[in-house]
Design a protein around this motif. Structure first.
Motif, short mmCIF file in Angstrom:
data_model
loop_
_atom_site.label_atom_id
_atom_site.label_comp_id
_atom_site.label_asym_id
_atom_site.label_seq_id
_atom_site.Cartn_x
_atom_site.Cartn_y
_atom_site.Cartn_z
N ALA A 224 1.09 -26.11 5.71
CA ALA A 224 1.50 -26.55 4.28
C ALA A 224 0.14 -26.49 3.40
CB ALA A 224 1.84 -28.20 4.38
N LEU A 225 0.38 -25.61 2.32
CA LEU A 225 -0.70 -25.58 1.44
C LEU A 225 -0.52 -26.24 0.14
CD1 LEU A 225 -1.49 -21.70 1.09
CD2 LEU A 225 -2.86 -23.30 2.43
N ASN A 226 -1.42 -26.70 -0.86
CA ASN A 226 -1.21 -26.80 -2.19
C ASN A 226 -2.73 -26.62 -2.59
OD1 ASN A 226 0.08 -27.85 -4.21
ND2 ASN A 226 -0.60 -29.99 -3.89
N TYR A 227 -2.63 -26.04 -4.02
CA TYR A 227 -3.77 -25.73 -4.74
C TYR A 227 -4.72 -24.84 -4.01
CZ TYR A 227 -2.01 -29.00 -8.15
OH TYR A 227 -1.19 -29.68 -8.90
N GLY A 228 -4.32 -24.00 -3.23
CA GLY A 228 -5.33 -23.23 -2.17
C GLY A 228 -5.80 -23.64 -1.07
N ARG A 229 -5.16 -25.05 -0.70
CA ARG A 229 -6.02 -25.75 0.44
C ARG A 229 -5.01 -26.09 1.45
NH1 ARG A 229 -11.30 -27.05 -0.85
NH2 ARG A 229 -11.72 -28.10 1.27
N VAL A 230 -5.29 -25.98 2.78
CA VAL A 230 -4.63 -26.63 3.69
C VAL A 230 -4.42 -28.22 3.84
CG1 VAL A 230 -4.34 -26.48 6.31
CG2 VAL A 230 -5.11 -24.46 5.23
N LEU A 231 -3.14 -28.44 3.75
CA LEU A 231 -2.77 -29.92 3.81
C LEU A 231 -2.53 -30.50 5.27
CD1 LEU A 231 -0.39 -30.54 0.80
CD2 LEU A 231 -2.91 -30.88 0.82
N ALA A 232 -1.86 -29.62 5.97
CA ALA A 232 -1.57 -29.97 7.23
C ALA A 232 -1.09 -28.70 8.08
CB ALA A 232 -0.42 -30.94 7.42
#
Ligand code: ADP
Ligand code: MG
Length: 252
Positions: A224-232
């Motif tokens: 899962a990504l958000n704002y270019g970063r890996v969340l999980a």
């Protein structure tokens, strides 16, 4: 040895961090899905892998070979194929012609040989046709073989784009939103084909997808990504239950 690996991959557009220090590996033979809200950086990762974009920083590896500086043509030759979020096919050509284009990377003959039509050209041509016919069978496209792309419904064009990628005999296929624009039944068919690509053709799949039913049905693991970063990262259910992922989808 992983099939593909990204190490601290970043892509900046001015001040915007479309991809922000992302690391992950795709293991041989797995189906890995990237999920995340609009603008999370999913397509950007694909564009970095297929070398449409230069990374701002970070490294890309295919079967442990550093491909960070490889040109797009080499990426295809190594065995990475992709489909696009918006279908990219030659509209005024037949299905068969579009699929033969997908064979280009396997051409070993030179232009002179082609003009003279030497025996190995004929051999090549036969091998191309054979592979294309196999893919047509595999994806059930026989009825459309000689039709022009421009006259075909969206759902069929989507399958043809997948077929064209398979004609290159990829080791790794990148699917950008394979279900977008498809109805429930067509999405069902797509999920079977994606699984069959893995189990019958032995292809490793990296997929961007927003339809969670499809994601859950086919994925071995999810990022899962958000704002270019890996969340999980992990099993599909685990990732979707992660509080940061839930928050990202709720927009909190
Ligand atoms: N060529 C570009 N120039 C400027 N910004 C871009 C470009 N491509 C993508 N972006 C921005 O990068 C971010 C990630 O986009 P994208 O990778 O397309 O997201 P996703 O596929 O997850 O919806 C978005 O904010 C988008 O507006
Ligand atoms: Mg996208």
């Amino acid at each position: 040895m992983s099939c593909f690996r990204a190490e601290n991959l970043s892509l900046h557009f001015g001040g915007l961090k479309a991809v922000d220090s992302v690391s992950f590996a795709v293991e041989k033979g797995e189906i890995l899905s990237i999920i995340g809200p609009n603008g999370a950086g999913k397509s950007s990762i694909f564009n970095l892998i297929s070398r449409l974009y230069e990374p701002t920083s970070g490294k890309l590896y295919f079967e442990d070979q550093d491909i960070t500086a490889a040109p797009p043509y080499d990426i295809a030759k190594l065995g990475i194929a992709r489909t696009f979020q918006n279908i990219e096919l030659f509209e005024n050509a037949t299905v068969l012609s579009n699929l033969l284009v997908g064979r280009h990377r396997h051409s070993t003959t030179t232009l002179w040989q082609e003009l003279l039509f030497l025996p190995n050209v004929r051999r090549d041509e036969k091998a191309h046709r054979r592979r294309v016919e196999q893919v047509i069978d595999f994806l059930d496209l026989a009825a459309h073989r000689d039709k022009l792309i421009s006259g075909l419904p969206y759902g069929v064009r989507k399958v043809i784009e997948l077929a064209r990628a398979l004609c290159t005999e990829p080791k790794l296929i990148l699917l950008d939103e394979p279900s977008s624009g498809l109805n429930v039944e067509e999405t069902d068919d797509m999920s079977f084909w994606i699984r069959d690509m893995k189990t019958e053709l032995g292809i490793t799949v990296l997929m961007v997808e927003h339809d969670m039913t499809l994601v859950n049905r086919v994925s071995d693991r999810v990022i899962a990504l958000n704002y270019g970063r890996v969340l999980a990262m992990g099993a599909p259910a685990e990732v979707q239950a992660h509080p940061d992922v839930v928050a990202a989808y709720l927009g909190t």
